[in-house]
Design an enzyme around this catalytic site. Sequence first.
Site, short mmCIF file in Angstrom:
data_model
loop_
_atom_site.label_atom_id
_atom_site.label_comp_id
_atom_site.label_asym_id
_atom_site.label_seq_id
_atom_site.Cartn_x
_atom_site.Cartn_y
_atom_site.Cartn_z
N CYS A 5 15.78 -7.67 -28.82
CA CYS A 5 16.59 -7.80 -27.61
C CYS A 5 15.90 -8.69 -26.58
CB CYS A 5 16.85 -6.43 -27.01
SG CYS A 5 17.74 -5.29 -28.08
N ARG A 35 21.54 -8.34 -27.46
CA ARG A 35 21.15 -7.09 -28.11
C ARG A 35 20.96 -7.20 -29.61
NH1 ARG A 35 24.80 -1.67 -29.06
NH2 ARG A 35 23.09 -0.29 -29.68
N LEU A 36 19.87 -6.60 -30.08
CA LEU A 36 19.67 -6.29 -31.49
C LEU A 36 19.83 -4.78 -31.62
CD1 LEU A 36 18.84 -7.12 -34.39
CD2 LEU A 36 16.48 -6.69 -33.71
N ALA A 37 20.93 -4.32 -32.20
CA ALA A 37 21.25 -2.89 -32.23
C ALA A 37 20.44 -2.19 -33.32
CB ALA A 37 22.74 -2.70 -32.48
N ILE A 38 19.69 -1.14 -32.92
CA ILE A 38 18.87 -0.42 -33.88
C ILE A 38 19.14 1.08 -33.81
CG2 ILE A 38 16.50 0.12 -34.60
CD1 ILE A 38 15.65 -2.58 -33.58
N ASN A 64 14.64 -3.93 -23.04
CA ASN A 64 14.20 -4.40 -24.35
C ASN A 64 13.06 -3.50 -24.80
OD1 ASN A 64 13.31 -5.88 -26.60
ND2 ASN A 64 12.04 -7.22 -25.32
N GLY A 65 13.20 -2.88 -25.98
CA GLY A 65 12.09 -2.08 -26.46
C GLY A 65 12.52 -0.92 -27.32
N GLU A 66 11.62 0.03 -27.46
CA GLU A 66 11.88 1.25 -28.20
C GLU A 66 11.06 2.38 -27.58
OE1 GLU A 66 11.65 3.15 -32.73
OE2 GLU A 66 11.25 1.03 -32.40
N ASP A 122 18.25 5.12 -26.90
CA ASP A 122 17.20 5.35 -25.92
C ASP A 122 17.44 4.64 -24.59
OD1 ASP A 122 16.84 2.83 -27.00
OD2 ASP A 122 14.68 3.03 -27.32
#
Length: 224
Positions: free
Chosen positions: A14, A60-63, A86-88, A111
Amino acid sequence: SAKLSVKTANILMCGFAAVFEPGRRFDESLLSNIDQDLLHRGPDSGGSLRELGWAYVFRRLAILDPTDMSDQPMTDPSGRCSLVYNGEIYNYMALRAELKHHNVNLRTNGDTEVILEGYLLWGEGILDRLEGMYSFTLVDRKRGVALVARDPLGIKPLYMAHRGKFVGFASEIRPLLRFIPASIKETALSELITFGWAAGNFSNYENIDRVPGGTLVTVQLSSG
């Protein structure tokens, strides 16, 4: 193949840009260009949000939650706060349980909402509870501020541009060069030539800095 996997992971993540200047309404065409700058970071969805004095662009990169409920920018139901992130967050499930214990109604399974609702419950104390890698910008309309944070180890990238009353943040430098002339920082250049990279908060460009890990920046919306 290992090298290719690392390269792919670095490209596909992201990314966001958050720009601020009191009294300015950022053009939609400009935001569209920034979206193209960040397109390679998030192929799954994109979004923008603009109000007088500030604007967001997000890819967005959807995870964790692949549904469109976790698309960004994300605004809480009351309309008080809007977030790009952006992150986890590794402990987001534990934080979700805490929020539910406080009768917070969560709409998603990801999250991003944990940071947003966590801020509404704990204020800036949410930063003490986050375990993970992240960079984010959160606008609090009630307080009239934007909060910009980077994880303690500085894993997720975050750059800041400041010129006059304009201040901008982005996951990479390219969007910020639409506001700041591309002028090489000579001190950073000498380090780049010597060591292969510029240390500290140097970004290699004048008026653009790397936000250090573990940093919280507060922007006053009324003054910049």
